[in-house]
Design a protein around this motif. Structure first.
Motif, PDB file in Angstrom:
ATOM      1  N   ALA B 108      28.843  33.494  44.893  1.00  0.00           N
ATOM      2  CA  ALA B 108      29.819  33.086  45.905  1.00  0.00           C
ATOM      3  C   ALA B 108      29.647  31.592  46.202  1.00  0.00           C
ATOM      4  O   ALA B 108      30.632  30.847  46.315  1.00  0.00           O
ATOM      5  N   LEU B 109      28.395  31.145  46.303  1.00  0.00           N
ATOM      6  CA  LEU B 109      28.124  29.731  46.576  1.00  0.00           C
ATOM      7  C   LEU B 109      28.659  28.835  45.464  1.00  0.00           C
ATOM      8  O   LEU B 109      29.261  27.785  45.721  1.00  0.00           O
ATOM      9  N   LEU B 110      28.410  29.248  44.217  1.00  0.00           N
ATOM     10  CA  LEU B 110      28.867  28.441  43.090  1.00  0.00           C
ATOM     11  C   LEU B 110      30.377  28.512  42.936  1.00  0.00           C
ATOM     12  O   LEU B 110      31.024  27.532  42.553  1.00  0.00           O
ATOM     13  N   ALA B 111      30.928  29.688  43.219  1.00  0.00           N
ATOM     14  CA  ALA B 111      32.359  29.890  42.972  1.00  0.00           C
ATOM     15  C   ALA B 111      33.216  29.142  43.978  1.00  0.00           C
ATOM     16  O   ALA B 111      34.296  28.655  43.645  1.00  0.00           O
ATOM     17  N   PHE B 112      32.728  29.035  45.206  1.00  0.00           N
ATOM     18  CA  PHE B 112      33.595  28.513  46.263  1.00  0.00           C
ATOM     19  C   PHE B 112      34.158  27.121  45.966  1.00  0.00           C
ATOM     20  O   PHE B 112      35.379  26.933  46.041  1.00  0.00           O
ATOM     21  N   PRO B 113      33.309  26.124  45.628  1.00  0.00           N
ATOM     22  CA  PRO B 113      33.885  24.805  45.364  1.00  0.00           C
ATOM     23  C   PRO B 113      34.894  24.817  44.217  1.00  0.00           C
ATOM     24  O   PRO B 113      35.945  24.158  44.321  1.00  0.00           O
ATOM     25  N   VAL B 114      34.610  25.582  43.168  1.00  0.00           N
ATOM     26  CA  VAL B 114      35.540  25.629  42.035  1.00  0.00           C
ATOM     27  C   VAL B 114      36.876  26.202  42.505  1.00  0.00           C
ATOM     28  O   VAL B 114      37.946  25.641  42.269  1.00  0.00           O
ATOM     29  N   ALA B 115      36.789  27.333  43.223  1.00  0.00           N
ATOM     30  CA  ALA B 115      37.999  27.998  43.684  1.00  0.00           C
ATOM     31  C   ALA B 115      38.761  27.125  44.682  1.00  0.00           C
ATOM     32  O   ALA B 115      39.993  27.020  44.628  1.00  0.00           O
ATOM     33  N   TYR B 116      38.020  26.481  45.565  1.00  0.00           N
ATOM     34  CA  TYR B 116      38.630  25.641  46.601  1.00  0.00           C
ATOM     35  C   TYR B 116      39.351  24.461  45.971  1.00  0.00           C
ATOM     36  O   TYR B 116      40.490  24.134  46.323  1.00  0.00           O
ATOM     37  N   TYR B 117      38.696  23.842  45.011  1.00  0.00           N
ATOM     38  CA  TYR B 117      39.315  22.712  44.323  1.00  0.00           C
ATOM     39  C   TYR B 117      40.566  23.156  43.583  1.00  0.00           C
ATOM     40  O   TYR B 117      41.620  22.522  43.662  1.00  0.00           O
ATOM     41  N   MET B 118      40.464  24.298  42.884  1.00  0.00           N
ATOM     42  CA  MET B 118      41.605  24.826  42.141  1.00  0.00           C
ATOM     43  C   MET B 118      42.788  25.089  43.062  1.00  0.00           C
ATOM     44  O   MET B 118      43.925  24.764  42.753  1.00  0.00           O
ATOM     45  N   ALA B 119      42.487  25.727  44.190  1.00  0.00           N
ATOM     46  CA  ALA B 119      43.571  26.201  45.051  1.00  0.00           C
ATOM     47  C   ALA B 119      44.197  25.076  45.874  1.00  0.00           C
ATOM     48  O   ALA B 119      45.406  25.071  46.083  1.00  0.00           O
ATOM     49  N   MET B 205      33.995  36.160  40.357  1.00  0.00           N
ATOM     50  CA  MET B 205      34.013  35.738  41.754  1.00  0.00           C
ATOM     51  C   MET B 205      35.036  34.627  41.967  1.00  0.00           C
ATOM     52  O   MET B 205      35.747  34.623  42.972  1.00  0.00           O
ATOM     53  N   ILE B 206      35.124  33.699  41.030  1.00  0.00           N
ATOM     54  CA  ILE B 206      35.991  32.528  41.228  1.00  0.00           C
ATOM     55  C   ILE B 206      37.450  32.942  41.422  1.00  0.00           C
ATOM     56  O   ILE B 206      38.107  32.490  42.362  1.00  0.00           O
ATOM     57  N   LEU B 207      37.944  33.816  40.554  1.00  0.00           N
ATOM     58  CA  LEU B 207      39.383  34.089  40.571  1.00  0.00           C
ATOM     59  C   LEU B 207      39.889  34.734  41.867  1.00  0.00           C
ATOM     60  O   LEU B 207      40.898  34.267  42.415  1.00  0.00           O
ATOM     61  N   PRO B 208      39.217  35.765  42.409  1.00  0.00           N
ATOM     62  CA  PRO B 208      39.713  36.305  43.688  1.00  0.00           C
ATOM     63  C   PRO B 208      39.619  35.313  44.851  1.00  0.00           C
ATOM     64  O   PRO B 208      40.516  35.271  45.698  1.00  0.00           O
ATOM     65  N   VAL B 209      38.551  34.495  44.868  1.00  0.00           N
ATOM     66  CA  VAL B 209      38.425  33.506  45.944  1.00  0.00           C
ATOM     67  C   VAL B 209      39.560  32.493  45.827  1.00  0.00           C
ATOM     68  O   VAL B 209      40.195  32.120  46.825  1.00  0.00           O
ATOM     69  N   GLN B 210      39.818  32.079  44.594  1.00  0.00           N
ATOM     70  CA  GLN B 210      40.904  31.127  44.372  1.00  0.00           C
ATOM     71  C   GLN B 210      42.231  31.716  44.845  1.00  0.00           C
ATOM     72  O   GLN B 210      43.008  31.043  45.518  1.00  0.00           O
ATOM     73  N   ALA B 211      42.458  32.992  44.518  1.00  0.00           N
ATOM     74  CA  ALA B 211      43.714  33.624  44.913  1.00  0.00           C
ATOM     75  C   ALA B 211      43.836  33.694  46.439  1.00  0.00           C
ATOM     76  O   ALA B 211      44.912  33.454  46.996  1.00  0.00           O
ATOM     77  N   ALA B 212      42.718  33.989  47.109  1.00  0.00           N
ATOM     78  CA  ALA B 212      42.751  34.069  48.574  1.00  0.00           C
ATOM     79  C   ALA B 212      43.048  32.697  49.179  1.00  0.00           C
ATOM     80  O   ALA B 212      43.833  32.581  50.126  1.00  0.00           O
ATOM     81  N   LEU B 213      42.408  31.662  48.632  1.00  0.00           N
ATOM     82  CA  LEU B 213      42.632  30.315  49.164  1.00  0.00           C
ATOM     83  C   LEU B 213      44.046  29.823  48.865  1.00  0.00           C
ATOM     84  O   LEU B 213      44.631  29.049  49.621  1.00  0.00           O
ATOM     85  N   ALA B 243      39.050  32.925  53.568  1.00  0.00           N
ATOM     86  CA  ALA B 243      38.588  33.114  52.192  1.00  0.00           C
ATOM     87  C   ALA B 243      37.703  34.351  52.061  1.00  0.00           C
ATOM     88  O   ALA B 243      37.456  34.815  50.953  1.00  0.00           O
ATOM     89  N   VAL B 244      37.249  34.867  53.219  1.00  0.00           N
ATOM     90  CA  VAL B 244      36.314  35.993  53.181  1.00  0.00           C
ATOM     91  C   VAL B 244      36.829  37.205  52.387  1.00  0.00           C
ATOM     92  O   VAL B 244      36.093  37.761  51.571  1.00  0.00           O
ATOM     93  N   PRO B 245      38.113  37.608  52.561  1.00  0.00           N
ATOM     94  CA  PRO B 245      38.566  38.752  51.756  1.00  0.00           C
ATOM     95  C   PRO B 245      38.436  38.490  50.256  1.00  0.00           C
ATOM     96  O   PRO B 245      38.072  39.399  49.495  1.00  0.00           O
ATOM     97  N   GLY B 246      38.702  37.260  49.834  1.00  0.00           N
ATOM     98  CA  GLY B 246      38.565  36.928  48.419  1.00  0.00           C
ATOM     99  C   GLY B 246      37.130  37.034  47.957  1.00  0.00           C
ATOM    100  O   GLY B 246      36.838  37.590  46.888  1.00  0.00           O
ATOM    101  N   ILE B 247      36.218  36.500  48.783  1.00  0.00           N
ATOM    102  CA  ILE B 247      34.798  36.576  48.431  1.00  0.00           C
ATOM    103  C   ILE B 247      34.368  38.037  48.349  1.00  0.00           C
ATOM    104  O   ILE B 247      33.666  38.445  47.425  1.00  0.00           O
ATOM    105  N   ALA B 248      34.834  38.826  49.321  1.00  0.00           N
ATOM    106  CA  ALA B 248      34.478  40.244  49.326  1.00  0.00           C
ATOM    107  C   ALA B 248      35.008  40.939  48.076  1.00  0.00           C
ATOM    108  O   ALA B 248      34.299  41.742  47.454  1.00  0.00           O
TER     109      ALA B 248
END
Lengths: 273, 319
Positions: B108-119, B205-213, B243-248
């Protein structure tokens, strides 16, 4: 507003670094596989490789066991994909619109084979095959693969079903088309790419699935099992490296095609109403 | 059967219908029949192949395994399931659970910046590039990825070359000396195993977080800024909670896939069984199918509990 803007700009430098580092982390091991396929060294993993060569490709393709495994995996993936596309599309057509008793449970059941660890699915299938006296072989591999590939097709197709506007279907009916004609000329052309994309992903998944296959394969050796067995054979390192790279390429192509087929889903007819 | 159609002029015309057309008419008039016909094949397949297998597996857990004859007899017993709570078996469960949780947290820690930047920041080509760049490793063969890491972590391999180059040898030695995560080399340490797991499941992990963001409306961020929220406050109170639902949702995969894995623990890391390897060993080398079956109940229960927790965080809406 002003502070917001500059703050965003500043944050994004670090964010950019973090994001790109994440991507590099994801791709570095894959790049290493590609590099080692050309390694001249025969049995060690020293870095950087002492020299590069393409001779291992010829060696790998000269090996009967490699070719046999590739053939088997392709065969399994094709049959499993067709089964998954049929069942997945039917399930999505049934589940996308109407609510009915048990709908949630059916959705859960479709997801279960990939939500539960593969070892459970694999072992469960093995027990059932033993109980029914079915000899593990190519059929049992296909059965296992089709089961967990259904949800991949289902996810793709159900998303497309939800985007096809109901008014298109009504318009077709109003203009005198019957259910079949509406399906043939309105629904199917809209679904086509999603089905194909789901099929491609299912193919990629089936082609390199290892965990469930270990239990259902019996004495057959699809490519992932061949690879796993190779890991305990240091003698064959160059051939293993080449095959690993080929497996990677074979799965990359359908996944990339699936992306091209489903990108820009906003353009699907009727979604922009 | 011929239907009567009325032309705009009002004249009645007999329309010839194909059998397929007539059949589709029947289905249209009887939506329940239509639904049933669509549902029967997938339900038959899943019911007979999957659910039946699963139940027969769990049922095997009640059979008795004779340690002397190494045979399974069909006397029903609860002892297999009771044995799960033995100290040794409980250790295996705990070890696997801790690994699954730490892998989930770190991904989750690694995925968040990637997903956040993408979104939020990437657009057009960069976004498409990122998307493909995350999707391809996700679908790349599992065994090839695991194999890549045995190459990376091997002695004299890529990782040691880079560590020497960057002069991080002391850091590595320190990490390897930490009890619990360390070991003799990276490839026999828990740290190495943890890295491999994190690597393999990170894209999930990255893809659902990205979708949520992606679904987060920019107006919310502007509103927060207008109301005096600093970027950190906006992140803490607006962006992160959404973003929590995506992380979950992503954590379902990282958690469940780590929990049942039996290949990576064999290839990388210290000896000591994992849930998956335990099932594999019991079933394969020992032939104690009842115990293997009993052990499969553990990930099922843990995942069911986990799903119940993340459902509350909104994971299912973000899947």
């Amino acid at each position: 507003m002003h502070s917001d803007h500059s703050a965003n700009g500043k944050a994004s430098v670090w964010l950019k670094i973090a994001a790109w580092s994440g991507l590099i982390f994801l791709h570095f091991p894959i790049a290493i596989i590609a590099l080692y396929a050309f390694n001249t060294e025969e049995s060690a993993f020293s870095f950087p490789p002492p020299g590069l060569t393409t001779k291992w490709f010829a060696v790998a393709f000269g090996r009967a066991d490699v070719l046999e495994s590739i053939g088997l995996s392709l065969q399994v993936a094709c049959v499993a994909t067709v089964l998954a596309m049929t069942l997945g599309t039917m399930a999505s057509a049934a589940l996308y619109r109407r609510n009915f008793f048990g709908k949630e449970s059916i959705t859960l059941m479709l997801i279960l084979p990939i939500a539960l660890p593969g070892i459970i699915t694999g072992l469960a299938l093995l027990t059932a095959f033993k109980a029914l006296d079915i000899h593990p072989g190519i059929t049992t591999i296909v059965i296992g693969h089709a089961t967990f590939c259904v949800v991949i097709v289902y996810n793709n197709v159900v998303a497309r079903f939800r985007r096809i506007s109901a008014s298109l279907i009504e318009a077709s009916m109003d203009l005198g088309a019957d259910g079949w004609q509406t399906f043939r000329y309105i629904v199917l052309p809209n679904l086509g790419t999603a089905m194909l994309a789901g099929g491609m992903l299912a193919f990629a998944l089936s082609f390199d699935e290892l965990i469930v296959t270990t239990f259902t394969a019996g004495h057959e050796k699809p490519l992932p099992i061949w690879l796993l067995n190779q890991l305990t054979r240091p003698r064959d390192v160059p051939v293993t490296n080449v095959v690993a790279m080929l497996v990677m390429l074979v799965t990359t192509i359908p996944v990339f095609l699936a992306y091209l087929l489903t990108k820009g889903g906003e353009d699907v007819a009727g979604s922009g109403k | 059967m011929n239907t009567v159609a009325v032309t705009p002029g009002g004249a009645e015309v007999k329309v010839k219908r194909s059998p397929l057309g007539r059949f589709s008419d029947v289905l249209y008039r009887r939506p329940n029949l239509y639904l049933l016909l669509l549902l029967v094949p997938p339900l038959l397949w899943f019911g007979s192949v999957y659910i039946a297998s699963l139940l027969s597996l769990l049922w095997q857990g009640f059979y008795t395994f004779d340690d002397f004859t190494m045979l399974v007899d069909h006397t029903l017993t609860l002892s297999n399931y009771a044995q799960l709570f033995d100290a040794a078996n409980f250790d295996i469960i705990l070890r696997t659970l801790l690994m699954a949780l730490s892998v989930t947290l770190f991904s989750a820690l690694l995925a968040f910046p990637v997903a956040y930047y993408m979104a939020r920041f990437a657009s057009g080509r960069t976004k498409a590039f990122f998307y493909i760049a995350v999707m391809l490793p996700m679908w790349t063969s599992y065994i090839v990825k695991a194999y890549a890491w045995t190459l990376l972590l091997a002695k004299e391999g890529v990782s040691s070359w880079f560590i020497n180059l960057l002069g991080l040898d002391a850091v590595l030695q320190f990490l390897l000396s930490v009890p619990g995560i360390g070991g003799n080399t990276l490839s026999t340490s828990n740290l190495g195993r943890f890295l491999v797991f994190t690597y393999i499941w990170l894209p999930f992990m990255i893809l659902p977080v990205q979708a949520a963001l992606e679904r987060l409306p920019p107006s919310l961020i502007q509103a927060s800024a207008d109301l005096g929220g600093t970027p950190f406050k906006t992140f803490r109170h607006v962006i992160f909670p959404l973003a929590v639902p995506g992380i979950a949702a992503g954590s379902i995969f990282t958690f469940s896939l780590t929990l049942g894995d039996y290949i990576v623990p064999q290839l990388v890391g210290p000896p000591g069984l994992f849930l998956g390897t335990m099932v594999y060993v019991q079933q394969g080398s020992i032939g104690n199918m009842p115990m293997a079956a009993a052990f499969t109940l553990v990930p099922i229960v843990l995942i069911a509990v986990y799903l119940a927790i993340v459902k509350r965080l909104g994971a299912f809406d973000a899947l």
